[in-house]
Design a protein around this motif. Structure first.
Motif, short mmCIF file in Angstrom:
data_model
loop_
_atom_site.label_atom_id
_atom_site.label_comp_id
_atom_site.label_asym_id
_atom_site.label_seq_id
_atom_site.Cartn_x
_atom_site.Cartn_y
_atom_site.Cartn_z
N ILE A 120 62.98 47.52 80.87
CA ILE A 120 62.61 46.73 79.70
C ILE A 120 61.51 47.48 78.95
O ILE A 120 60.47 47.79 79.52
CB ILE A 120 62.11 45.33 80.10
CG1 ILE A 120 63.16 44.61 80.95
CG2 ILE A 120 61.76 44.50 78.87
CD1 ILE A 120 64.49 44.38 80.27
N ARG A 121 61.75 47.77 77.68
CA ARG A 121 60.81 48.58 76.89
C ARG A 121 60.30 47.80 75.66
O ARG A 121 61.03 46.96 75.13
CB ARG A 121 61.49 49.86 76.40
CG ARG A 121 62.10 50.71 77.52
CD ARG A 121 61.08 51.62 78.14
NE ARG A 121 61.63 52.35 79.27
CZ ARG A 121 62.34 53.47 79.18
NH1 ARG A 121 62.61 54.01 77.99
NH2 ARG A 121 62.77 54.07 80.27
N PRO A 122 59.10 48.11 75.19
CA PRO A 122 58.64 47.54 73.92
C PRO A 122 59.18 48.33 72.74
O PRO A 122 59.21 49.57 72.77
CB PRO A 122 57.11 47.66 74.02
CG PRO A 122 56.87 48.77 74.98
CD PRO A 122 58.05 48.88 75.88
N PHE A 123 59.63 47.64 71.71
CA PHE A 123 60.13 48.27 70.49
C PHE A 123 59.47 47.64 69.28
O PHE A 123 59.05 46.48 69.31
CB PHE A 123 61.66 48.08 70.36
CG PHE A 123 62.47 48.75 71.43
CD1 PHE A 123 62.88 50.07 71.28
CD2 PHE A 123 62.81 48.08 72.59
CE1 PHE A 123 63.63 50.69 72.28
CE2 PHE A 123 63.55 48.69 73.59
CZ PHE A 123 63.96 50.01 73.43
N GLU A 124 59.37 48.42 68.21
CA GLU A 124 58.95 47.89 66.91
C GLU A 124 60.12 48.04 65.95
O GLU A 124 60.69 49.12 65.81
CB GLU A 124 57.73 48.65 66.40
CG GLU A 124 56.47 48.38 67.23
CD GLU A 124 55.23 49.10 66.69
OE1 GLU A 124 55.10 49.17 65.44
OE2 GLU A 124 54.43 49.60 67.49
N VAL A 125 60.49 46.94 65.28
CA VAL A 125 61.59 46.97 64.31
C VAL A 125 61.08 46.42 62.98
O VAL A 125 60.27 45.50 62.95
CB VAL A 125 62.82 46.16 64.79
CG1 VAL A 125 63.34 46.68 66.12
CG2 VAL A 125 62.51 44.67 64.91
N VAL A 126 61.57 47.02 61.89
CA VAL A 126 61.22 46.56 60.54
C VAL A 126 62.45 45.90 59.94
O VAL A 126 63.53 46.50 59.89
CB VAL A 126 60.76 47.74 59.66
CG1 VAL A 126 60.41 47.25 58.26
CG2 VAL A 126 59.58 48.46 60.29
N LEU A 155 57.30 43.12 67.05
CA LEU A 155 57.08 43.77 68.34
C LEU A 155 57.96 43.05 69.35
O LEU A 155 57.82 41.84 69.56
CB LEU A 155 55.61 43.69 68.75
CG LEU A 155 55.24 44.25 70.13
CD1 LEU A 155 55.48 45.75 70.19
CD2 LEU A 155 53.77 43.93 70.46
N LEU A 156 58.89 43.79 69.97
CA LEU A 156 59.90 43.20 70.85
C LEU A 156 59.79 43.74 72.26
O LEU A 156 59.31 44.85 72.48
CB LEU A 156 61.32 43.52 70.35
CG LEU A 156 61.66 43.34 68.88
CD1 LEU A 156 63.07 43.85 68.63
CD2 LEU A 156 61.54 41.88 68.48
N LEU A 157 60.33 42.97 73.20
CA LEU A 157 60.65 43.47 74.53
C LEU A 157 62.16 43.36 74.69
O LEU A 157 62.74 42.27 74.48
CB LEU A 157 59.95 42.66 75.62
CG LEU A 157 58.52 43.06 75.97
CD1 LEU A 157 57.95 42.10 77.02
CD2 LEU A 157 58.44 44.48 76.48
N ALA A 158 62.82 44.48 75.01
CA ALA A 158 64.28 44.49 75.13
C ALA A 158 64.69 45.56 76.12
O ALA A 158 63.89 46.42 76.51
CB ALA A 158 64.92 44.75 73.77
N HIS A 159 65.97 45.53 76.52
CA HIS A 159 66.49 46.54 77.43
C HIS A 159 66.40 47.91 76.76
O HIS A 159 66.47 48.03 75.54
CB HIS A 159 67.94 46.23 77.81
CG HIS A 159 68.45 47.07 78.94
ND1 HIS A 159 69.12 48.26 78.71
CD2 HIS A 159 68.36 46.92 80.29
CE1 HIS A 159 69.44 48.80 79.89
NE2 HIS A 159 69.00 48.01 80.86
N LYS A 160 66.24 48.96 77.57
CA LYS A 160 66.06 50.30 77.03
C LYS A 160 67.22 50.75 76.14
O LYS A 160 67.07 51.68 75.34
CB LYS A 160 65.84 51.31 78.16
CG LYS A 160 66.99 51.43 79.14
CD LYS A 160 66.65 52.40 80.28
CE LYS A 160 67.79 52.53 81.27
NZ LYS A 160 67.47 53.45 82.38
#
Length: 592
Positions: free
Chosen positions: A310-316, A367-372
């Motif tokens: 599980i990784r943190p991602f940033e999406v716009v 700011l998300l937490l999602a599968h890699k």
């Protein structure tokens, strides 16, 4: 003095020059030295490459993975309040002692580089939020880690290099805690010297770092207080929410009423919604606090997720996204994207709503937490303008944190009780970590610093070359000549000065390899037990205080602390002389 002597001496001088000037990478310079020694017939091929199968080198490779198992577990995040405290009222020296003693203790058992790497961002945020100067803390942090490495065989890679060189020379390798009777008193004395002497001469710089913070992109997160939270009934100040690292509690929502600004004397109650603004890394760490809950119906355990999966991602959010105009709750974001929204950033605007009620707009950054696999799956999606991985926060389930600590304890116990060699104990520990998924294969590969392993492996061939050519005996003669007027203690001091001088202009690993044959030559000529002189060498090459280039942790704190080269010279040289005095006196006391 024959051709091989002059050939090796010239190569040694040129190698030292190239290392000091950093003309090429360290490992390339040392490999070149090694191959030139073969071409000059100073060493044969077997002598040149014996280090690539040496027990010490292999042990260090395994220990990189063991250390990563602990650092990736997220355990250090749990220790932040213990290290920095919840109050900002204690004095500077008390703060320093609270940070440095645990750092030294941990660094005695795991590689000190990941320890410092883990603490740098947190310490930087804490000093800025607390209006303290980072330059007053970062050199002490590096020095404390270095001192911890002196306390045990596995505390630093240089001890293991020396262990390997001893075995290669027919001398019984160091025991796990053999160096401790010197290293522990030296470390304690060194820490006190840092707190009460070095701290006085550290620069006080913080303006540039505070200006940087004004342009930092911060996110807003809202957390609900549940009955499990330990801060219920306490004020914000008492609960330790006033001076958080990289975070600011700006308002509280209670029964529909907004309390803003959130005053330090405001009492926290069950059901309160606490609104924080902060950086992605600190927000991800905050939401792991027991009793502070982010989302009621999240299928993902946000407090014990596995950061290898599980990784943190940033999406716009893009102009054409179907999310625009919907609030987070209505959008079914969790079900649609298999991701959890942790926090939201909107062009510097502070959003004063809980996440579920926020109406999404084009340009919002989530700011998300999602599968890699999220990045690959949605990188080209029209729903988002940009998808990128955010700052990774180490995290593992609690059982893996326990396994990580238990594995290190087991490894040390097996070696201390002579149940198996250190390389086998370390290798077995790696297998336990991998089989229990405490560390993934990908994390294990990333953990191994192959640059360091190449430097270590070449060290053995170079040491053989310096010995075979007679260069070691040449330098040994001058050390004995210079120190003999003061007896054995003068020779010990001479060994320390040569080794510590070398370690401050080149890497400590290279210094250990270059000086070890000289130390053996000294003891052979004097016809004395080599062990106390080898321990002197081990402490000396770890005494990397006087320059930022002498050790990895010094380089790591150089930028965040806002230091200049002369800052290290001003505080490092007195530190170097102090450590030399204490260690030489102790070795003389124990052995002579």
């Amino acid at each position: 003095m024959d051709f091989q002597f002059w050939y090796t001496l010239i190569l040694l001088i040129l190698t030292t020059y190239f290392l000091v000037k950093e003309i090429f990478e360290t490992e390339l310079t040392l490999l070149s030295f090694l191959f030139l020694l073969i071409l000059g017939k100073v060493i044969n091929v077997k002598e040149a490459f014996v280090g690539f199968s040496n027990e010490g080198m292999l042990t260090i490779g395994f220990l990189f993975i063991v250390a990563a198992g602990l650092s990736n577990s997220g355990l250090m995040g749990r220790l932040q309040n213990f290290l920095f405290g919840k109050s900002n009222h204690s004095g500077y020296r008390k703060k320093l002692m609270r940070i440095l003693f645990p750092v030294t203790t941990v660094s005695a058992f795991i590689n000190n580089t990941p320890v410092v790497a883990l603490l740098i961002p947190t310490l930087k945020s804490w000093t800025e939020r607390s209006n303290l100067s980072p330059s007053k803390f970062f050199i002490p942090l590096s020095y404390a880690a270095i001192l911890g490495g002196m306390c045990t065989l596995i505390g630093t890679s240089t001890n293991l290099i020396i262990y390997g060189l001893m075995e290669e020379s027919g001398i019984k390798g160091m025991e796990m805690f053999e160096i401790s009777k010197i290293g522990v008193p030296v470390a304690i004395s060194g820490l006190l010297f840092i707190v009460f002497v070095v701290s006085r001469f550290l620069p006080d710089r913080k303006e540039a770092l505070i200006k940087l913070e004004e342009n930092t992109r911060e996110f807003v997160v809202a957390l609900k207080v549940t009955p499990e939270y330990k801060g219920i009934g306490k004020t914000i100040e008492e609960a330790g929410l006033r001076h958080l690292a990289g975070l600011f509690l700006f308002q509280i929502e209670r029964n529909g009423e907004i309390i803003a600004p959130a005053r330090p004397d405001e009492v926290i109650r069950v059901g309160d919604r606490l609104f924080f603004t902060g950086l992605p890394k600190t927000i991800l760490e905050l939401q792991k606090t027991p009793g502070l809950k982010l989302i009621e119906d999240a299928a993902l355990d946000l407090k014990q997720y596995d950061s290898s999966q599980i990784r943190p991602f940033e999406v716009v959010i893009s102009n054409s996204s179907p999310l625009i105009g919907q609030n987070v709750r209505e959008s079914n974001f969790r079900q649609k994207y298999d991701a959890v929204i942790i926090a939201i950033h909107r062009n510097g605007e502070r959003i004063k709503k809980k996440i579920g009620d926020i109406v999404l707009k084009s340009g919002d950054t989530l700011l998300l937490l999602a599968h890699k696999s999220f990045l690959k799956k949605y990188y080209h999606s029209r729903d988002f303008l940009l998808v990128s991985e955010s700052v990774k926060v180490p995290s593992k389930p609690l059982k893996n944190q326990i396994i990580a600590v238990g594995t290190i304890a087991l490894m040390v116990t097996m070696f201390v009780l002579h149940l198996m060699p250190i390389v086998v104990a370390a290798g077995l520990s790696v297998m336990i970590l991998l089989l229990t998924r405490t560390i993934s294969l990908e994390e294990a590969r990333e953990a191994v610093d192959f640059r360091v392993l190449v430097i270590i492996a070449t060290a053995f061939g170079i040491a053989a070359g310096i010995k075979n050519s007679g260069v070691a005996q040449f330098f040994a003669h001058f050390i004995i000549l210079g120190g003999s007027a003061f007896g054995i203690i003068g020779v010990l001091a001479g060994v320390f000065l040569v080794a510590s001088s070398y370690t401050n202009i080149i890497t400590n690993n290279a210094a250990a390899a270059l000086v070890f044959p000289i130390v053996l030559a000294v003891t052979t000529e004097m016809q004395v037990d080599p062990r106390p002189f080898i321990l002197t060498l081990a402490i000396a090459v770890s005494s990397s205080f006087a320059t930022p280039i002498s050790y990895q942790t010094n380089i790591m704190v150089y930028g965040p602390g806002g230091y200049r080269f002369k800052d290290f010279l001003r505080v490092g040289l007195p530190m170097q002389l102090f450590i030399m005095t204490i260690s030489v006196a102790l070795i003389y006391f124990y052995y002579f």
